[in-house]
Design a protein around this motif. Structure first.
Motif, PDB file in Angstrom:
ATOM      1  N   THR A   1      -3.530  -8.040   2.607  1.00 41.11           N
ATOM      2  CA  THR A   1      -2.436  -7.285   3.211  1.00 41.11           C
ATOM      3  C   THR A   1      -2.894  -5.854   3.479  1.00 41.11           C
ATOM      4  O   THR A   1      -3.502  -5.238   2.603  1.00 41.11           O
ATOM      5  N   PRO A   2      -2.624  -5.315   4.660  1.00 44.36           N
ATOM      6  CA  PRO A   2      -3.010  -3.924   4.914  1.00 44.36           C
ATOM      7  C   PRO A   2      -2.319  -2.972   3.943  1.00 44.36           C
ATOM      8  O   PRO A   2      -1.198  -3.219   3.493  1.00 44.36           O
ATOM      9  N   ALA A   3      -2.987  -1.874   3.617  1.00 46.92           N
ATOM     10  CA  ALA A   3      -2.431  -0.906   2.676  1.00 46.92           C
ATOM     11  C   ALA A   3      -1.100  -0.347   3.176  1.00 46.92           C
ATOM     12  O   ALA A   3      -0.199  -0.075   2.378  1.00 46.92           O
ATOM     13  N   ARG A   4      -0.956  -0.188   4.487  1.00 52.03           N
ATOM     14  CA  ARG A   4       0.291   0.387   5.009  1.00 52.03           C
ATOM     15  C   ARG A   4       1.493  -0.522   4.760  1.00 52.03           C
ATOM     16  O   ARG A   4       2.632  -0.060   4.751  1.00 52.03           O
ATOM     17  N   ALA A   5       1.220  -1.824   4.543  1.00 51.21           N
ATOM     18  CA  ALA A   5       2.317  -2.740   4.231  1.00 51.21           C
ATOM     19  C   ALA A   5       2.716  -2.667   2.755  1.00 51.21           C
ATOM     20  O   ALA A   5       3.837  -3.035   2.391  1.00 51.21           O
ATOM     21  N   LEU A   6       1.804  -2.207   1.898  1.00 45.51           N
ATOM     22  CA  LEU A   6       2.090  -2.109   0.465  1.00 45.51           C
ATOM     23  C   LEU A   6       2.669  -0.753   0.075  1.00 45.51           C
ATOM     24  O   LEU A   6       3.389  -0.655  -0.924  1.00 45.51           O
TER      25      LEU A   6
ATOM     26  N   ALA B   1      20.511  -0.661  -0.222  1.00 41.05           N
ATOM     27  CA  ALA B   1      19.822   0.618  -0.069  1.00 41.05           C
ATOM     28  C   ALA B   1      18.586   0.501   0.822  1.00 41.05           C
ATOM     29  O   ALA B   1      18.269   1.426   1.579  1.00 41.05           O
ATOM     30  N   MET B   2      17.879  -0.621   0.727  1.00 43.38           N
ATOM     31  CA  MET B   2      16.653  -0.814   1.511  1.00 43.38           C
ATOM     32  C   MET B   2      16.663  -2.214   2.116  1.00 43.38           C
ATOM     33  O   MET B   2      15.961  -3.121   1.654  1.00 43.38           O
ATOM     34  N   PRO B   3      17.493  -2.428   3.135  1.00 48.03           N
ATOM     35  CA  PRO B   3      17.660  -3.779   3.687  1.00 48.03           C
ATOM     36  C   PRO B   3      16.415  -4.334   4.358  1.00 48.03           C
ATOM     37  O   PRO B   3      16.333  -5.548   4.586  1.00 48.03           O
ATOM     38  N   ARG B   4      15.449  -3.479   4.705  1.00 49.75           N
ATOM     39  CA  ARG B   4      14.253  -3.975   5.382  1.00 49.75           C
ATOM     40  C   ARG B   4      13.305  -4.705   4.435  1.00 49.75           C
ATOM     41  O   ARG B   4      12.478  -5.503   4.884  1.00 49.75           O
ATOM     42  N   LEU B   5      13.403  -4.438   3.168  1.00 51.64           N
ATOM     43  CA  LEU B   5      12.555  -5.133   2.201  1.00 51.64           C
ATOM     44  C   LEU B   5      13.086  -6.544   1.972  1.00 51.64           C
ATOM     45  O   LEU B   5      14.303  -6.771   1.999  1.00 51.64           O
ATOM     46  N   PRO B   6      12.206  -7.515   1.750  1.00 52.34           N
ATOM     47  CA  PRO B   6      12.677  -8.893   1.518  1.00 52.34           C
ATOM     48  C   PRO B   6      13.544  -8.991   0.271  1.00 52.34           C
ATOM     49  O   PRO B   6      13.254  -8.358  -0.757  1.00 52.34           O
ATOM     50  N   GLY B   7      14.594  -9.797   0.347  1.00 43.39           N
ATOM     51  CA  GLY B   7      15.501  -9.934  -0.785  1.00 43.39           C
ATOM     52  C   GLY B   7      14.847 -10.508  -2.022  1.00 43.39           C
ATOM     53  O   GLY B   7      15.237 -10.189  -3.150  1.00 43.39           O
ATOM     54  N   SER B   8      13.805 -11.336  -1.830  1.00 43.52           N
ATOM     55  CA  SER B   8      13.127 -11.937  -2.977  1.00 43.52           C
ATOM     56  C   SER B   8      12.302 -10.924  -3.764  1.00 43.52           C
ATOM     57  O   SER B   8      11.862 -11.223  -4.886  1.00 43.52           O
TER      58      SER B   8
END
Length: 428
Positions: free
Chosen positions: A16-21, A150-157
């Motif tokens: 995974t690219p660092a920008r995704a983490l 608060a952060m809907p873009r992050l996956p719910g899991s």
């Protein structure tokens, strides 16, 4: 040549690219600190209430703190108090704890206050359960409830994984346990990215939770037992015998668990089942002594301070009584976990072996006993190895435990777990 071909045939997940983490860092840190603070608050409240119930109140009444009468009264009263919470508080303190394991379970927000209250009452009142399962459940529920909006873009899991790891880090005071549990949970599942990419967020949360606990409470699992020097053949023999013996004893409790649960289930109502369970726990406490009460972590430290202070028979009685108390407390409806009571049981069994055969070093006996008991009760291999190893501050113990885990695991794998389905039958 054949090995190279087979290696090329195995798909390698892309990194995974660092920008995704990077976006995971802030929510992981927030969840880690928050989960640790909730754990510390619950533990502090329970300790204060325990002091009132088991010190101040009996002293004011002129009753012995750990007399048979007071143990019967307190354990039964704790059953009544927790029964009222399960009966009347919205959410009924979550589902039947006999159906839950160590993994994260998302509960509705309405159930979380009642589960917290039932946990504090249980920890203070003396039943033989630890805080891990309900604290994990509450933290997972809060993380989902607060994190997703608060952060809907992050996956719910992501939120349950962060809360689960953070709570384990806070409980053990180190992120290593969380990393091991998550790695075990990911085994056999298709991964999106490398393993460490999947561990990045949870390990950050576990590190934040562990650091918060370490800075505010300074916990330690090291029992201060004599260090193990150079390994000897008797040490290997001791570990190879004790770990399977402890696993077999644990499997006796696992096999009895559905039947004990069925007895309390027939009582039908939490205001009947929980007080009845509390009364049984009081009788067991009277038989085994006050060290067999509560979650067991402070009590096992007291045993380890003086391995010669009890006879083999007394250690054996404490181990058997504590195991029976664990089964009853988990079956009748008290909210709590099983790791810390299992540590006490395994340690008492190991010290019993030392009392019977002085050639068995206390450190080896305790570590091997805890390993076998945890393998049977939790069926979590990495957690069992880690917990048994950190109890004894000696690098050489890891070698013994890795070898001793093999015959113990053969005895427990594929057999029923200490976790039930909705119909009361055991999971495998």
């Amino acid at each position: 040549m054949a090995q190279d071909t087979a290696r090329q045939a195995l798909p390698t997940p892309p990194s995974t690219p660092a920008r995704a983490l990077l976006p995971l860092i802030v929510p992981s840190l927030v969840v880690g600190v928050g989960c640790s603070l909730l754990f510390l608050i619950v533990s502090s409240l329970a300790e204060r209430l325990q002091h009132v119930l088991w010190n101040n109140l009996p002293d004011a009444l002129g009753v012995g703190r750990y007399s048979v009468l007071w143990m019967l009264v307190m354990l039964t009263a704790t059953g009544v108090a927790v029964g009222l919470v399960v009966w009347k508080v919205p959410g009924h303190a979550g589902p039947d704890p006999a159906s839950l394991g160590l993994e994260a379970v998302a509960l509705p927000p309405a159930a979380l206050p009642g589960l917290l209250l039932a946990t504090v009452l249980m920890l203070a009142g003396g039943p033989s359960l630890g805080p891990e399962n309900p604290i994990i459940a509450v933290n997972v529920g809060l993380a989902l409830w607060l994190g997703r909006p608060a952060m809907p873009r992050l996956p719910g899991s992501l939120w349950p994984a962060l809360a689960d790891a953070a709570t384990l880090g806070a409980l053990f005071g180190t992120p290593v346990a969380a990393a091991l549990v998550i790695s075990e949970a990911l085994a056999g599942k298709p991964l999106k990215g490398a393993l460490w990419d999947n561990l990045f967020g949870p390990l950050t949360a576990a590190g934040a939770g562990a650091m918060t606990t370490a800075l505010l409470a300074r916990p330690t699992l090291d029992l201060g037992l004599p260090a193990i020097g150079r390994l000897r053949w008797p040490d290997l023999l001791s570990a190879l015998v004790l770990a399977p013996v402890a696993a077999l004893l644990g499997m006796v409790a696992v096999c009895a668990f559905p039947y004990v649960h069925a007895v309390f289930r027939r009582l039908g109502h939490p205001m009947v089942a929980l007080p009845a369970g509390g009364l049984v726990l009081g009788l067991l406490g009277a038989l085994g002594g006050h060290l067999t009460l509560f979650k067991g972590l402070d009590e096992v430290a007291e045993l380890a301070k003086d391995p010669e202070g009890w006879s083999a028979g007394q250690f054996a009685v404490m181990a058997v009584v504590k195991l029976a108390a664990l089964v009853v407390a988990a079956a009748c409806g008290f909210r709590g976990g099983r790791i810390f009571p299992s540590v006490f049981i395994g340690a008492a069994l190991g010290l019993c072996a030392h009392a019977l055969v002085p050639a068995v070093q206390p450190s080896v006996g305790v570590a091997a006993g805890v390993l076998g008991m945890l393998l049977a009760i939790t069926r979590q291999g990495w957690v069992s190895l880690f917990t048994a190893a950190v109890l004894v501050a000696s690098p050489s113990i890891i070698t013994l435990l890795c070898i001793a885990s093999l015959p113990a695991w053969l005895l427990v794998t594929g057999r029923p777990k200490m976790q039930l389905r909705a119909d009361g039958t055991a999971l495998r």
